[in-house]
Design a protein around this motif. Structure first.
Motif, PDB file in Angstrom:
ATOM      1  N   ALA A  55       0.827  -1.213   0.000  1.00 48.52           N
ATOM      2  CA  ALA A  55       0.000   0.000   0.000  1.00 48.52           C
ATOM      3  C   ALA A  55       0.859   1.260   0.000  1.00 48.52           C
ATOM      4  O   ALA A  55       0.564   2.220  -0.713  1.00 48.52           O
ATOM      5  N   ARG A  58       3.380   1.038  -3.565  1.00 51.81           N
ATOM      6  CA  ARG A  58       2.724   1.033  -4.873  1.00 51.81           C
ATOM      7  C   ARG A  58       1.515   1.942  -4.938  1.00 51.81           C
ATOM      8  O   ARG A  58       1.036   2.259  -6.016  1.00 51.81           O
ATOM      9  N   GLY A  59       0.983   2.327  -3.804  1.00 52.65           N
ATOM     10  CA  GLY A  59      -0.272   3.063  -3.784  1.00 52.65           C
ATOM     11  C   GLY A  59      -0.125   4.560  -3.937  1.00 52.65           C
ATOM     12  O   GLY A  59       0.971   5.110  -3.981  1.00 52.65           O
ATOM     13  N   ARG A  60      -1.267   5.196  -4.008  1.00 46.94           N
ATOM     14  CA  ARG A  60      -1.323   6.655  -4.056  1.00 46.94           C
ATOM     15  C   ARG A  60      -1.374   7.182  -2.626  1.00 46.94           C
ATOM     16  O   ARG A  60      -1.755   6.471  -1.714  1.00 46.94           O
ATOM     17  N   HIS A  70      -2.432   6.147   2.559  1.00 47.28           N
ATOM     18  CA  HIS A  70      -1.888   5.454   1.392  1.00 47.28           C
ATOM     19  C   HIS A  70      -2.941   4.465   0.908  1.00 47.28           C
ATOM     20  O   HIS A  70      -3.509   3.731   1.714  1.00 47.28           O
ATOM     21  N   ALA A  72      -3.982   1.523  -2.196  1.00 47.61           N
ATOM     22  CA  ALA A  72      -3.652   0.687  -3.349  1.00 47.61           C
ATOM     23  C   ALA A  72      -4.740  -0.373  -3.484  1.00 47.61           C
ATOM     24  O   ALA A  72      -5.503  -0.614  -2.546  1.00 47.61           O
ATOM     25  N   THR A  73      -4.806  -0.989  -4.646  1.00 46.47           N
ATOM     26  CA  THR A  73      -5.751  -2.093  -4.829  1.00 46.47           C
ATOM     27  C   THR A  73      -4.958  -3.360  -5.101  1.00 46.47           C
ATOM     28  O   THR A  73      -3.904  -3.335  -5.741  1.00 46.47           O
ATOM     29  N   SER A  74      -5.492  -4.464  -4.608  1.00 48.24           N
ATOM     30  CA  SER A  74      -4.814  -5.745  -4.753  1.00 48.24           C
ATOM     31  C   SER A  74      -5.845  -6.854  -4.668  1.00 48.24           C
ATOM     32  O   SER A  74      -6.333  -7.159  -3.576  1.00 48.24           O
ATOM     33  N   SER A 117      -9.195  -3.198  -1.830  1.00 50.47           N
ATOM     34  CA  SER A 117      -8.447  -2.025  -1.370  1.00 50.47           C
ATOM     35  C   SER A 117      -7.503  -2.370  -0.233  1.00 50.47           C
ATOM     36  O   SER A 117      -7.838  -3.152   0.651  1.00 50.47           O
ATOM     37  N   ARG A 150      -8.831   7.857  -7.987  1.00 51.20           N
ATOM     38  CA  ARG A 150      -8.982   6.487  -8.475  1.00 51.20           C
ATOM     39  C   ARG A 150     -10.087   6.413  -9.530  1.00 51.20           C
ATOM     40  O   ARG A 150      -9.935   5.779 -10.564  1.00 51.20           O
TER      41      ARG A 150
END
Length: 158
Positions: A55, A58-60, A70, A72-74, A117, A150
């Motif tokens: 997160a 790699r995330g925003r 922070h 990220a999606t996974s 998320s 997003r």
């Protein structure tokens, strides 16, 4: 009549001896049994370092004075949330208070996150003295920024 010697001792010290120390209804041993004490569910919490790292790296990110979020999606599992409260925020009591507040706030906002998320909420030192309402407003602002970014990058699909 108190149910145990310890309860009897507490009642004897109390200014209201007709009441035992515990005020829960019969059969309920805690707030949790009554459904009063609800927290962010275990399935919704991040616990492994790899998830935090994914997160954060790699995330925003969206920052506010009291916190940084922070995102990220996974995968397609339910959203997971993790909290980072460093010693810079304060002592152990202060850090735990901030974590409890953030968990409570995120529990009510979990349904806004898309499936898969990974969200890390990192508290900054001003979070220790921030009022609950201020912390909530800043969390909402950061989440809104991240989710708006997003949606614009995925063409409006959640």
């Amino acid at each position: 009549m108190p149910s145990s010697p310890l309860a009897a001792a507490r009642a004897a010290r109390s200014c209201r001896p007709d009441r035992s120390a515990r005020q829960w209804p019969a059969g309920a041993s805690s707030r949790r049994a009554l459904g009063v004490y609800t927290v962010l569910s275990r399935q919704s919490r991040m616990r492994r370092g790899e998830e935090f790292e994914a997160a954060v790296r790699r995330g925003r990110r969206a920052g506010r004075p009291t916190l940084v979020v922070h995102f990220a999606t996974s995968g397609e599992e339910s959203p997971r949330v993790g909290f980072v409260v460093s010693k810079a925020v304060g002592g152990a009591v202060t850090r735990n208070k901030v974590k409890r507040r953030l968990r409570h706030l995120m529990r009510d906002r979990l349904d806004r996150l898309p499936r898969g998320s990974l969200l890390v909420v990192r508290a900054n030192p001003p979070a220790a003295s921030a009022r609950f309402e201020h912390l909530a407003a800043e969390l909402d602002s950061a989440l809104e920024r991240l989710l708006r970014r997003r949606e614009s990058s995925t063409g409006g699909q959640r």
